[in-house]
Write a protein that holds these residues in place. Structure first.
Motif, PDB file in Angstrom:
ATOM      1  N   VAL A  82       0.621  -1.001  -0.008  1.00  0.00           N
ATOM      2  CA  VAL A  82       0.054   0.105   0.123  1.00  0.00           C
ATOM      3  C   VAL A  82       1.104   1.143  -0.012  1.00  0.00           C
ATOM      4  O   VAL A  82       1.970   0.998   0.703  1.00  0.00           O
ATOM      5  N   PHE A  83       0.863   2.069  -1.170  1.00  0.00           N
ATOM      6  CA  PHE A  83       1.994   2.951  -0.930  1.00  0.00           C
ATOM      7  C   PHE A  83       1.279   4.688  -2.134  1.00  0.00           C
ATOM      8  O   PHE A  83       0.258   4.240  -2.563  1.00  0.00           O
ATOM      9  N   TYR A  84       1.883   5.142  -1.547  1.00  0.00           N
ATOM     10  CA  TYR A  84       1.822   6.897  -2.181  1.00  0.00           C
ATOM     11  C   TYR A  84       3.161   7.784  -2.759  1.00  0.00           C
ATOM     12  O   TYR A  84       3.969   7.122  -1.705  1.00  0.00           O
ATOM     13  N   HIS A  85       2.914   8.396  -3.526  1.00  0.00           N
ATOM     14  CA  HIS A  85       3.906   9.284  -3.374  1.00  0.00           C
ATOM     15  C   HIS A  85       3.686  10.391  -4.987  1.00  0.00           C
ATOM     16  O   HIS A  85       3.033   9.444  -5.827  1.00  0.00           O
ATOM     17  N   ALA A  86       3.773  11.662  -4.445  1.00  0.00           N
ATOM     18  CA  ALA A  86       3.300  12.759  -5.522  1.00  0.00           C
ATOM     19  C   ALA A  86       4.047  12.781  -6.923  1.00  0.00           C
ATOM     20  O   ALA A  86       3.465  12.945  -7.505  1.00  0.00           O
ATOM     21  N   ASP A  87       5.554  12.097  -6.380  1.00  0.00           N
ATOM     22  CA  ASP A  87       6.269  12.447  -7.537  1.00  0.00           C
ATOM     23  C   ASP A  87       6.405  10.868  -8.720  1.00  0.00           C
ATOM     24  O   ASP A  87       6.671  10.211  -7.769  1.00  0.00           O
ATOM     25  N   PRO A  88       5.857  11.088  -9.735  1.00  0.00           N
ATOM     26  CA  PRO A  88       5.214   9.747 -10.411  1.00  0.00           C
ATOM     27  C   PRO A  88       6.496   9.174 -10.463  1.00  0.00           C
ATOM     28  O   PRO A  88       6.566   7.587 -10.823  1.00  0.00           O
ATOM     29  N   GLU A  89       7.884   9.668 -11.624  1.00  0.00           N
ATOM     30  CA  GLU A  89       8.842   8.894 -11.406  1.00  0.00           C
ATOM     31  C   GLU A  89       9.458   7.477  -9.899  1.00  0.00           C
ATOM     32  O   GLU A  89       9.684   7.260  -9.993  1.00  0.00           O
ATOM     33  N   VAL A  90       9.262   8.593  -8.746  1.00  0.00           N
ATOM     34  CA  VAL A  90       9.691   7.885  -7.994  1.00  0.00           C
ATOM     35  C   VAL A  90       8.167   6.459  -7.371  1.00  0.00           C
ATOM     36  O   VAL A  90       8.876   5.325  -7.082  1.00  0.00           O
ATOM     37  N   ALA A  91       7.208   6.941  -7.928  1.00  0.00           N
ATOM     38  CA  ALA A  91       5.630   6.422  -7.858  1.00  0.00           C
ATOM     39  C   ALA A  91       6.183   5.164  -9.431  1.00  0.00           C
ATOM     40  O   ALA A  91       6.298   3.892  -8.302  1.00  0.00           O
ATOM     41  N   LEU A  92       6.531   5.096  -9.645  1.00  0.00           N
ATOM     42  CA  LEU A  92       6.640   4.370 -10.987  1.00  0.00           C
ATOM     43  C   LEU A  92       7.685   3.526 -10.070  1.00  0.00           C
ATOM     44  O   LEU A  92       7.938   1.704 -10.710  1.00  0.00           O
ATOM     45  N   ASN A  93       9.061   3.714  -9.585  1.00  0.00           N
ATOM     46  CA  ASN A  93      10.257   3.134  -9.104  1.00  0.00           C
ATOM     47  C   ASN A  93      10.350   1.979  -8.246  1.00  0.00           C
ATOM     48  O   ASN A  93       9.873   0.697  -8.235  1.00  0.00           O
ATOM     49  N   VAL A  94       8.789   2.947  -7.208  1.00  0.00           N
ATOM     50  CA  VAL A  94       8.582   1.394  -6.230  1.00  0.00           C
ATOM     51  C   VAL A  94       7.362   0.872  -6.914  1.00  0.00           C
ATOM     52  O   VAL A  94       7.884  -0.846  -6.563  1.00  0.00           O
ATOM     53  N   ILE A  95       6.467   0.936  -6.887  1.00  0.00           N
ATOM     54  CA  ILE A  95       5.622   0.085  -8.152  1.00  0.00           C
ATOM     55  C   ILE A  95       6.288  -1.434  -8.565  1.00  0.00           C
ATOM     56  O   ILE A  95       5.824  -2.759  -8.571  1.00  0.00           O
ATOM     57  N   ARG A  96       7.339  -1.146  -9.554  1.00  0.00           N
ATOM     58  CA  ARG A  96       8.596  -2.236 -10.078  1.00  0.00           C
ATOM     59  C   ARG A  96       9.133  -2.700  -8.781  1.00  0.00           C
ATOM     60  O   ARG A  96       9.577  -3.737  -9.576  1.00  0.00           O
ATOM     61  N   ALA A  97       9.327  -2.157  -8.260  1.00  0.00           N
ATOM     62  CA  ALA A  97      10.568  -2.711  -7.575  1.00  0.00           C
ATOM     63  C   ALA A  97       9.518  -4.084  -6.492  1.00  0.00           C
ATOM     64  O   ALA A  97       9.820  -4.821  -6.432  1.00  0.00           O
ATOM     65  N   CYS A  98       8.587  -3.258  -6.476  1.00  0.00           N
ATOM     66  CA  CYS A  98       7.244  -3.759  -5.280  1.00  0.00           C
ATOM     67  C   CYS A  98       7.058  -5.600  -6.211  1.00  0.00           C
ATOM     68  O   CYS A  98       6.697  -6.793  -5.516  1.00  0.00           O
ATOM     69  N   ALA A 127      15.858   7.653  -0.660  1.00  0.00           N
ATOM     70  CA  ALA A 127      17.304   7.203  -0.421  1.00  0.00           C
ATOM     71  C   ALA A 127      17.243   6.374  -1.933  1.00  0.00           C
ATOM     72  O   ALA A 127      18.514   6.528  -2.389  1.00  0.00           O
ATOM     73  N   GLY A 128      16.418   6.646  -2.143  1.00  0.00           N
ATOM     74  CA  GLY A 128      16.041   5.881  -3.839  1.00  0.00           C
ATOM     75  C   GLY A 128      16.199   4.626  -3.422  1.00  0.00           C
ATOM     76  O   GLY A 128      16.714   3.791  -4.729  1.00  0.00           O
ATOM     77  N   ASP A 129      16.133   3.182  -2.239  1.00  0.00           N
ATOM     78  CA  ASP A 129      16.699   2.312  -2.672  1.00  0.00           C
ATOM     79  C   ASP A 129      15.983   1.422  -3.417  1.00  0.00           C
ATOM     80  O   ASP A 129      14.961   0.819  -1.905  1.00  0.00           O
ATOM     81  N   TRP A 130      15.445   1.089  -4.504  1.00  0.00           N
ATOM     82  CA  TRP A 130      14.671  -0.043  -5.027  1.00  0.00           C
ATOM     83  C   TRP A 130      15.193  -0.940  -4.764  1.00  0.00           C
ATOM     84  O   TRP A 130      14.193  -1.878  -4.712  1.00  0.00           O
ATOM     85  N   ALA A 131      16.354  -1.390  -5.097  1.00  0.00           N
ATOM     86  CA  ALA A 131      16.506  -2.268  -4.228  1.00  0.00           C
ATOM     87  C   ALA A 131      16.563  -3.258  -2.515  1.00  0.00           C
ATOM     88  O   ALA A 131      16.135  -3.961  -2.858  1.00  0.00           O
ATOM     89  N   GLY A 132      16.522  -2.410  -2.073  1.00  0.00           N
ATOM     90  CA  GLY A 132      16.276  -2.734  -0.722  1.00  0.00           C
ATOM     91  C   GLY A 132      14.684  -2.945  -0.645  1.00  0.00           C
ATOM     92  O   GLY A 132      14.077  -3.743   0.330  1.00  0.00           O
ATOM     93  N   ILE A 133      13.883  -1.584  -0.929  1.00  0.00           N
ATOM     94  CA  ILE A 133      12.083  -1.831  -1.247  1.00  0.00           C
ATOM     95  C   ILE A 133      11.904  -3.456  -1.612  1.00  0.00           C
ATOM     96  O   ILE A 133      11.013  -4.171  -1.483  1.00  0.00           O
ATOM     97  N   GLU A 134      12.412  -3.483  -3.006  1.00  0.00           N
ATOM     98  CA  GLU A 134      12.698  -4.987  -3.534  1.00  0.00           C
ATOM     99  C   GLU A 134      13.014  -6.278  -2.468  1.00  0.00           C
ATOM    100  O   GLU A 134      12.211  -7.353  -2.579  1.00  0.00           O
ATOM    101  N   ALA A 135      13.679  -6.166  -2.086  1.00  0.00           N
ATOM    102  CA  ALA A 135      14.306  -7.040  -1.187  1.00  0.00           C
ATOM    103  C   ALA A 135      13.480  -7.384  -0.115  1.00  0.00           C
ATOM    104  O   ALA A 135      12.861  -8.614   0.710  1.00  0.00           O
ATOM    105  N   SER A 136      13.215  -6.125   0.487  1.00  0.00           N
ATOM    106  CA  SER A 136      11.829  -6.363   1.661  1.00  0.00           C
ATOM    107  C   SER A 136      10.407  -6.716   1.258  1.00  0.00           C
ATOM    108  O   SER A 136      10.132  -7.530   2.111  1.00  0.00           O
ATOM    109  N   VAL A 137      10.170  -6.605  -0.009  1.00  0.00           N
ATOM    110  CA  VAL A 137       8.238  -6.496  -0.225  1.00  0.00           C
ATOM    111  C   VAL A 137       9.500  -9.012  -0.887  1.00  0.00           C
ATOM    112  O   VAL A 137       8.629  -9.661   0.063  1.00  0.00           O
TER     113      VAL A 137
END
Length: 224
Positions: free
Chosen positions: A20-36, A200-210
């Motif tokens: 469950v996630f929100y971010h106002a910056d579309p690029e950040v949001a896309l990076n998080v979504i793809r990491a998930c 931090a833009g740690d997309w790899a860390g988010i991927e690992a957490s998920v």
């Protein structure tokens, strides 16, 4: 329509963890979504927050449809039928509310889109069933009774499919308590996708957490 109601329900239950996630910056949001999605959770709830949220969602959903068609993006925090319709017209594949809103259920049913209403009582749950809701969002999960409430509901109503949000942590012990009580999935927000990782833009860390949370659900279900 690439993701119909049945395929959304099946995919959500299979992954067990719904970011469950929100971010106002579309690029950040896309990076998080793809990491998930890379972490094993392609069914993701993006929340309805702030001005121009519908426009933001439209931009994200359009890009996801172009580059990552296997991702199933839904919208949360929807409290009225008009808002639900706006998001459905922008490719929301499921709709989530913090409360049970019959008018939202009707809009979703007309489009054959899954609706997960927030329920905090047995009465809410039975009304949601009468409105055709397949999965119930228990909200706020820990505050309305936690795993004990889930067990109590499933006793007389074993057909109930419950997805709590609030109270389920992305660790093996918490996952075992809740899934042991009988839930089919769990919504997880800031403990799964931390503010620090996003900043931090740690997309790899988010991927690992998920991936860790999804794997914990799989291990529990297999009894390993």
């Amino acid at each position: 329509m690439p993701h119909d109601r049945l395929s959304v329900l099946t995919a959500l239950q299979a992954q067990g963890v719904c970011p469950v996630f929100y971010h106002a910056d579309p690029e950040v949001a896309l990076n998080v979504i793809r990491a998930c999605a890379r972490g094993g959770a392609p069914v993701i709830e993006f929340t309805n927050r702030g001005d121009f949220a519908v426009d933001l969602f439209a931009d994200i959903a359009r890009e996801i449809a172009r580059t990552d068609p296997d991702i199933i993006l839904g919208i949360g925090s929807v409290l009225d039928a008009g808002t639900a319709a706006l998001y459905l017209n922008r490719a929301a594949r499921f709709v989530v509310s913090p409360a049970l809103v019959p008018e939202v259920a009707q809009v979703c049913n007309r489009r054959m889109v899954a609706y997960f209403p927030g329920c905090g009582s047995v009465r809410d749950i039975t009304e949601a069933h009468a409105l055709g809701c397949d999965i119930i969002k228990l909200f706020p999960g820990a505050s309305v009774g936690g795993p004990d409430f889930v067990k109590a509901v499933l006793g007389p109503m074993p057909w109930t499919k419950i997805m709590p949000t609030g109270g389920v942590d992305p660790d093996a012990a918490s996952i075992a308590r809740w899934f042991g009580a009988g839930i089919v999935a769990a919504g997880m927000g800031s403990k799964l996708i931390t503010d620090a990782a996003v900043k931090a833009g740690d997309w790899a860390g988010i991927e690992a957490s998920v991936r860790s949370a999804v794997d914990a659900v799989r291990v529990f279900r297999l009894g390993l």
